[in-house]
Design a protein around this motif. Sequence first.
Motif, mmCIF file in Angstrom:
data_model
loop_
_atom_site.group_PDB
_atom_site.id
_atom_site.type_symbol
_atom_site.label_atom_id
_atom_site.label_comp_id
_atom_site.label_asym_id
_atom_site.label_seq_id
_atom_site.Cartn_x
_atom_site.Cartn_y
_atom_site.Cartn_z
ATOM 1 N N GLY A 1 0.842 -1.181 0.000
ATOM 2 C CA GLY A 1 0.000 0.000 0.000
ATOM 3 C C GLY A 1 0.882 1.236 0.000
ATOM 4 N N VAL A 2 0.379 2.315 -0.621
ATOM 5 C CA VAL A 2 1.172 3.539 -0.744
ATOM 6 C C VAL A 2 0.366 4.714 -0.182
ATOM 7 C CG1 VAL A 2 2.635 4.905 -2.279
ATOM 8 C CG2 VAL A 2 2.111 2.534 -2.870
ATOM 9 N N PRO A 3 0.337 4.863 1.156
ATOM 10 C CA PRO A 3 -0.354 6.016 1.730
ATOM 11 C C PRO A 3 0.250 7.355 1.296
ATOM 12 C CG PRO A 3 0.024 4.326 3.398
ATOM 13 C CD PRO A 3 0.798 3.919 2.189
ATOM 14 N N GLY A 4 1.543 7.370 0.964
ATOM 15 C CA GLY A 4 2.208 8.618 0.582
ATOM 16 C C GLY A 4 2.168 8.919 -0.896
ATOM 17 N N THR A 5 1.285 8.274 -1.680
ATOM 18 C CA THR A 5 1.255 8.457 -3.128
ATOM 19 C C THR A 5 1.066 9.913 -3.544
ATOM 20 O OG1 THR A 5 0.131 7.845 -5.179
ATOM 21 C CG2 THR A 5 -1.221 7.922 -3.197
ATOM 22 N N ALA A 6 1.737 10.281 -4.623
ATOM 23 C CA ALA A 6 1.566 11.606 -5.220
ATOM 24 C C ALA A 6 0.462 11.629 -6.264
ATOM 25 C CB ALA A 6 2.885 12.067 -5.847
ATOM 26 N N GLY A 7 -0.212 10.497 -6.457
ATOM 27 C CA GLY A 7 -1.338 10.467 -7.384
ATOM 28 C C GLY A 7 -0.976 10.038 -8.783
ATOM 29 N N TRP A 8 0.140 9.314 -8.952
ATOM 30 C CA TRP A 8 0.439 8.733 -10.260
ATOM 31 C C TRP A 8 1.264 7.467 -10.084
ATOM 32 C CZ3 TRP A 8 5.430 7.919 -11.961
ATOM 33 C CH2 TRP A 8 6.443 8.669 -11.375
ATOM 34 N N VAL A 9 1.082 6.536 -11.048
ATOM 35 C CA VAL A 9 1.823 5.281 -11.051
ATOM 36 C C VAL A 9 2.011 4.859 -12.500
ATOM 37 C CG1 VAL A 9 -0.295 3.897 -10.792
ATOM 38 C CG2 VAL A 9 1.927 2.922 -10.130
ATOM 39 N N SER A 10 3.203 4.326 -12.815
ATOM 40 C CA SER A 10 3.542 3.966 -14.191
ATOM 41 C C SER A 10 3.999 2.529 -14.282
ATOM 42 C CB SER A 10 4.668 4.867 -14.723
ATOM 43 O OG SER A 10 4.240 6.201 -14.846
ATOM 44 N N TYR A 11 3.652 1.900 -15.398
ATOM 45 C CA TYR A 11 4.100 0.547 -15.686
ATOM 46 C C TYR A 11 4.212 0.412 -17.196
ATOM 47 C CZ TYR A 11 4.538 -4.525 -15.489
ATOM 48 O OH TYR A 11 5.005 -5.814 -15.604
ATOM 49 N N GLY A 12 5.420 0.162 -17.694
ATOM 50 C CA GLY A 12 5.603 0.098 -19.130
ATOM 51 C C GLY A 12 5.189 1.399 -19.788
ATOM 52 N N ALA A 13 4.317 1.314 -20.774
ATOM 53 C CA ALA A 13 3.880 2.495 -21.523
ATOM 54 C C ALA A 13 2.670 3.189 -20.913
ATOM 55 C CB ALA A 13 3.574 2.093 -22.962
#
Length: 290
Positions: free
Chosen positions: A196-208
């Motif tokens: 879990g990522v409580p500190g997320t900045a509101g974006w996540v990337s995987y490949g393209a």
Amino acid sequence: MVIWLDRGDLRLGLVPELGGRLLSVRHRGVELLWRNENLLGDDLRGEYAPNSGRMGDWVNYGGDKTWPAPQGWSGPDEWAGPPDPVLDSGPYAAVVDGHTVTMTSAPDPRTGLRFTRAITILDDGYELRLRAENTSGRRIRWALWNVTQLPGGRSVTAGLRRPGVVALVAGTGTPEYIVDGERLVVPAQDVVGKLGVPGTAGWVSYGALTLSFAVDPAGEYPDQGSPLEIWLEHPLPEPLAELGNLDPPARIVELEVLGPLTTLEPGEGTELSIRAEVREDDVCPSPSEA
């Protein structure tokens, strides 16, 4: 019924009858999502049927779908799925309006919710607009939980606005990760587990693919306050008894975006929007660097 949306180099494939799933995102003919090829062909056609039981009974078709959170098996305030015969695998009604497909579930007596998934194809990706409405006669409290399944074998990168990563599930172990300044990196690895990522900045990337979403700093989120969760799995010699006999069919990465827990009176709803951007390169910068 399979619905295809085409725009520029993108093609989206949706199957309303199968839990309102987005089952294909193709960029210049290359598939980005994970789909269970033993169940569905490239045309997305197969045997669709509502599925229930324990987690080991779940028929994992793949793609992108929406569930209610929190997940659990200890009482009516937790969603005891997947599987789920209404919200996860039941038929959704669909309306096509230009570049947008809106899919709506039947009312679910167990959670009291009805889901609406509106998906719009864009020049450089697509937008998900999700809504959960209380169709019951009682007060309920749920969060929207969107799950995007992708083929394993690459690292996940996510932005951090503050320190904060927690171990949520350790099926065969806790996924290893690296915090590099304002970035979280989860390397490719053979493990069944979730962060879990409580500190997320509101974006996540995987490949393209890069998913962007708003985070409510005052909101209460499930799973130790996690608006973003990252799940990894890989095939095992035998099902995991401690996870309801879960039997992973492949190397899969899940990018899971959650809305805040919201108390809903009868007729009230909660919403969550996710912007998916498709890029040419395999290493996606954060949206602010675009």
